[in-house]
Design an enzyme around this catalytic site. Structure first.
Site, PDB file in Angstrom:
ATOM      1  N   LYS A  49      34.778  19.199  19.375  1.00 55.56           N
ATOM      2  CA  LYS A  49      36.143  19.242  18.895  1.00 55.56           C
ATOM      3  C   LYS A  49      36.907  20.396  19.509  1.00 55.56           C
ATOM      4  O   LYS A  49      38.130  20.485  19.405  1.00 55.56           O
ATOM      5  CB  LYS A  49      36.146  19.446  17.370  1.00 55.56           C
ATOM      6  CG  LYS A  49      35.367  18.399  16.619  1.00 55.56           C
ATOM      7  CD  LYS A  49      35.209  18.859  15.130  1.00 55.56           C
ATOM      8  CE  LYS A  49      34.198  17.985  14.417  1.00 55.56           C
ATOM      9  NZ  LYS A  49      33.844  18.507  13.099  1.00 55.56           N
ATOM     10  N   GLY A  50      36.179  21.323  20.147  1.00 52.01           N
ATOM     11  CA  GLY A  50      36.772  22.578  20.588  1.00 52.01           C
ATOM     12  C   GLY A  50      37.945  22.433  21.540  1.00 52.01           C
ATOM     13  O   GLY A  50      38.852  23.255  21.553  1.00 52.01           O
ATOM     14  N   GLU A 105      37.939  21.845  28.881  1.00 56.67           N
ATOM     15  CA  GLU A 105      37.027  22.515  27.959  1.00 56.67           C
ATOM     16  C   GLU A 105      37.667  23.747  27.341  1.00 56.67           C
ATOM     17  O   GLU A 105      38.559  24.368  27.928  1.00 56.67           O
ATOM     18  CB  GLU A 105      35.742  22.927  28.703  1.00 56.67           C
ATOM     19  CG  GLU A 105      34.560  22.007  28.439  1.00 56.67           C
ATOM     20  CD  GLU A 105      33.970  22.173  27.034  1.00 56.67           C
ATOM     21  OE1 GLU A 105      34.707  22.448  26.059  1.00 56.67           O
ATOM     22  OE2 GLU A 105      32.757  22.015  26.904  1.00 56.67           O
ATOM     23  N   ASP A 106      37.208  24.091  26.146  1.00 53.42           N
ATOM     24  CA  ASP A 106      37.656  25.302  25.479  1.00 53.42           C
ATOM     25  C   ASP A 106      37.038  26.534  26.119  1.00 53.42           C
ATOM     26  O   ASP A 106      37.722  27.469  26.488  1.00 53.42           O
ATOM     27  CB  ASP A 106      37.330  25.242  23.980  1.00 53.42           C
ATOM     28  CG  ASP A 106      35.899  24.786  23.693  1.00 53.42           C
ATOM     29  OD1 ASP A 106      35.113  24.572  24.646  1.00 53.42           O
ATOM     30  OD2 ASP A 106      35.567  24.635  22.513  1.00 53.42           O
ATOM     31  N   ASP A 109      30.369  28.853  28.258  1.00 55.66           N
ATOM     32  CA  ASP A 109      29.511  29.912  27.718  1.00 55.66           C
ATOM     33  C   ASP A 109      28.238  29.972  28.569  1.00 55.66           C
ATOM     34  O   ASP A 109      28.239  30.563  29.626  1.00 55.66           O
ATOM     35  CB  ASP A 109      29.245  29.581  26.241  1.00 55.66           C
ATOM     36  CG  ASP A 109      28.521  30.681  25.491  1.00 55.66           C
ATOM     37  OD1 ASP A 109      28.530  31.825  25.962  1.00 55.66           O
ATOM     38  OD2 ASP A 109      27.940  30.399  24.428  1.00 55.66           O
ATOM     39  N   LYS A 137      32.889  33.022  29.701  1.00 53.25           N
ATOM     40  CA  LYS A 137      32.167  34.279  29.437  1.00 53.25           C
ATOM     41  C   LYS A 137      31.212  34.516  30.598  1.00 53.25           C
ATOM     42  O   LYS A 137      30.098  33.994  30.596  1.00 53.25           O
ATOM     43  CB  LYS A 137      31.358  34.168  28.144  1.00 53.25           C
ATOM     44  CG  LYS A 137      32.159  34.076  26.869  1.00 53.25           C
ATOM     45  CD  LYS A 137      31.198  33.952  25.688  1.00 53.25           C
ATOM     46  CE  LYS A 137      31.921  33.744  24.387  1.00 53.25           C
ATOM     47  NZ  LYS A 137      30.976  33.397  23.298  1.00 53.25           N
ATOM     48  N   PHE A 158      31.293  36.546  20.244  1.00 51.73           N
ATOM     49  CA  PHE A 158      31.599  35.288  19.582  1.00 51.73           C
ATOM     50  C   PHE A 158      33.056  35.306  19.118  1.00 51.73           C
ATOM     51  O   PHE A 158      33.461  36.138  18.315  1.00 51.73           O
ATOM     52  CB  PHE A 158      30.664  35.045  18.399  1.00 51.73           C
ATOM     53  CG  PHE A 158      30.781  33.648  17.869  1.00 51.73           C
ATOM     54  CD1 PHE A 158      30.164  32.591  18.525  1.00 51.73           C
ATOM     55  CD2 PHE A 158      31.545  33.374  16.743  1.00 51.73           C
ATOM     56  CE1 PHE A 158      30.289  31.290  18.060  1.00 51.73           C
ATOM     57  CE2 PHE A 158      31.673  32.077  16.269  1.00 51.73           C
ATOM     58  CZ  PHE A 158      31.050  31.035  16.927  1.00 51.73           C
ATOM     59  N   ASP A 165      35.525  27.343  16.671  1.00 52.06           N
ATOM     60  CA  ASP A 165      35.256  27.490  15.235  1.00 52.06           C
ATOM     61  C   ASP A 165      34.111  28.436  14.936  1.00 52.06           C
ATOM     62  O   ASP A 165      33.276  28.748  15.788  1.00 52.06           O
ATOM     63  CB  ASP A 165      34.895  26.123  14.640  1.00 52.06           C
ATOM     64  CG  ASP A 165      33.499  25.674  15.062  1.00 52.06           C
ATOM     65  OD1 ASP A 165      33.240  25.615  16.282  1.00 52.06           O
ATOM     66  OD2 ASP A 165      32.659  25.407  14.175  1.00 52.06           O
ATOM     67  N   ARG A 171      39.608  26.941  13.688  1.00 54.90           N
ATOM     68  CA  ARG A 171      40.071  26.211  14.866  1.00 54.90           C
ATOM     69  C   ARG A 171      41.591  26.252  14.977  1.00 54.90           C
ATOM     70  O   ARG A 171      42.146  26.192  16.070  1.00 54.90           O
ATOM     71  CB  ARG A 171      39.624  24.738  14.790  1.00 54.90           C
ATOM     72  CG  ARG A 171      38.130  24.514  14.931  1.00 54.90           C
ATOM     73  CD  ARG A 171      37.835  23.038  15.129  1.00 54.90           C
ATOM     74  NE  ARG A 171      36.444  22.688  14.891  1.00 54.90           N
ATOM     75  CZ  ARG A 171      35.464  22.802  15.790  1.00 54.90           C
ATOM     76  NH1 ARG A 171      35.720  23.295  16.982  1.00 54.90           N
ATOM     77  NH2 ARG A 171      34.235  22.442  15.496  1.00 54.90           N
TER      78      ARG A 171
HETATM   79  P1  IMP Z   1      27.431  26.100  26.491  1.00 58.91           P
HETATM   80  O1  IMP Z   1      28.325  26.450  27.675  1.00 58.91           O
HETATM   81  O2  IMP Z   1      26.536  24.929  26.735  1.00 58.91           O
HETATM   82  O3  IMP Z   1      26.673  27.313  26.018  1.00 58.91           O
HETATM   83  O4  IMP Z   1      28.292  25.635  25.236  1.00 58.91           O
HETATM   84  C1  IMP Z   1      29.634  25.807  25.180  1.00 58.91           C
HETATM   85  C2  IMP Z   1      30.133  25.345  23.854  1.00 58.91           C
HETATM   86  O5  IMP Z   1      29.671  26.188  22.796  1.00 58.91           O
HETATM   87  C3  IMP Z   1      31.645  25.449  23.848  1.00 58.91           C
HETATM   88  O6  IMP Z   1      32.244  24.267  24.282  1.00 58.91           O
HETATM   89  C4  IMP Z   1      31.964  25.822  22.427  1.00 58.91           C
HETATM   90  O7  IMP Z   1      32.176  24.644  21.668  1.00 58.91           O
HETATM   91  C5  IMP Z   1      30.728  26.568  21.944  1.00 58.91           C
HETATM   92  N1  IMP Z   1      30.953  28.037  22.034  1.00 58.91           N
HETATM   93  C6  IMP Z   1      30.553  28.859  23.027  1.00 58.91           C
HETATM   94  N2  IMP Z   1      30.958  30.129  22.815  1.00 58.91           N
HETATM   95  C7  IMP Z   1      31.647  30.113  21.649  1.00 58.91           C
HETATM   96  C8  IMP Z   1      32.324  31.150  20.881  1.00 58.91           C
HETATM   97  O8  IMP Z   1      32.407  32.348  21.239  1.00 58.91           O
HETATM   98  N3  IMP Z   1      32.920  30.740  19.727  1.00 58.91           N
HETATM   99  C9  IMP Z   1      32.883  29.443  19.298  1.00 58.91           C
HETATM  100  N4  IMP Z   1      32.268  28.456  19.982  1.00 58.91           N
HETATM  101  C10 IMP Z   1      31.641  28.783  21.143  1.00 58.91           C
HETATM  102 MG    MG Z   2      33.380  22.770  23.602  1.00 62.14          MG
END
Ligand code: IMP
Ligand code: MG
Length: 186
Positions: A49-50, A105-106, A109, A137, A158, A165, A171
């Site tokens: 949902k991000g 994408e939001d 990470d 990040k 975070f 969220d 959100r």
């Molecule tokens: P990754 O890149 O596979 O680790 O996952 C990324 C997803 O984790 C993002 O699309 C977000 O939904 C969630 N996420 C990563 N960092 C944060 C944060 O700092 N706050 C909230 N959600 C996060």
């Molecule tokens: Mg996301």
């Protein structure tokens, strides 16, 4: 909701509403230029949902024709850490054959979810797949993912707001902010 109203729940504001909106308009202008000559509309794919807030603002700032679709995925893994093993909860409605796709994408990470998603979408016969992420990040990255468009690099903390969220809350915060430790029960 704005940060001033819940300042006791936040440590600091990382990105203001103004910074977010200005950057989105800059990126939208780049997208207009880069995809000016498509014969079919650019397909924006958001990850629920991000990405909902970024999608709503970016899509409206873009001037060229676009279509919008969403996917919902869940990563298996312990707790809040993403494992890279991803399951599709809701798939796209639109066929990707011959389409130019921009994943919206939001936040980037670890990169595990996105690198899985790019591989998955690439196998469906699209003409091109690129990534727009509002935040990244750099210190959290485990798998290198190329984002053609990136809003901001942020510290490895975070954050919540602008779609992101904590326990499904925050959100609708208009800024991006670091949550205060007491909110986590710390
Ligand atoms: P990754 O890149 O596979 O680790 O996952 C990324 C997803 O984790 C993002 O699309 C977000 O939904 C969630 N996420 C990563 N960092 C944060 C944060 O700092 N706050 C909230 N959600 C996060
Ligand atoms: Mg996301």
């Amino acid at each position: 909701m704005d940060a001033a109203a819940i300042s006791n729940e936040l440590t600091s504001v990382v990105l203001t509403e103004d910074q977010l909106q200005t950057r989105i308009r800059e990126i939208a202008a780049e997208i207009d230029e880069d995809y000016a000559d498509l014969d079919k509309p650019l397909l924006l794919v958001g990850v629920l949902k991000g990405a909902v807030m970024v999608m709503a603002d970016l899509a409206r700032a873009i001037s060229i024709p676009v279509q919008i679709d969403f996917m919902a995925v869940s990563s298996y893994g312990s707790g809040t850490k993403s494992s890279g093993v991803v399951r599709i909860i809701k798939d796209l409605d639109i066929d990707l054959t011959g389409r130019n796709v921009l994943i919206v994408e939001d936040i980037l990470d670890s990169g595990l979810t996105l690198s899985w998603l790019i591989k998955n979408l690439k196998s469906r016969g699209s003409s091109s797949i690129e990534v727009m992420t509002m935040m990244r990040k750099p210190d959290a990255i485990k798998v290198e993912v190329h984002a053609r468009y990136c809003g901001f690099d942020i510290p490895n903390e975070f954050v919540v707001g602008f779609g992101l969220d904590y326990a499904e809350q925050y959100r609708n915060l208009r800024e991006v902010a670091v949550l205060a430790p007491h909110v986590y029960g710390g």
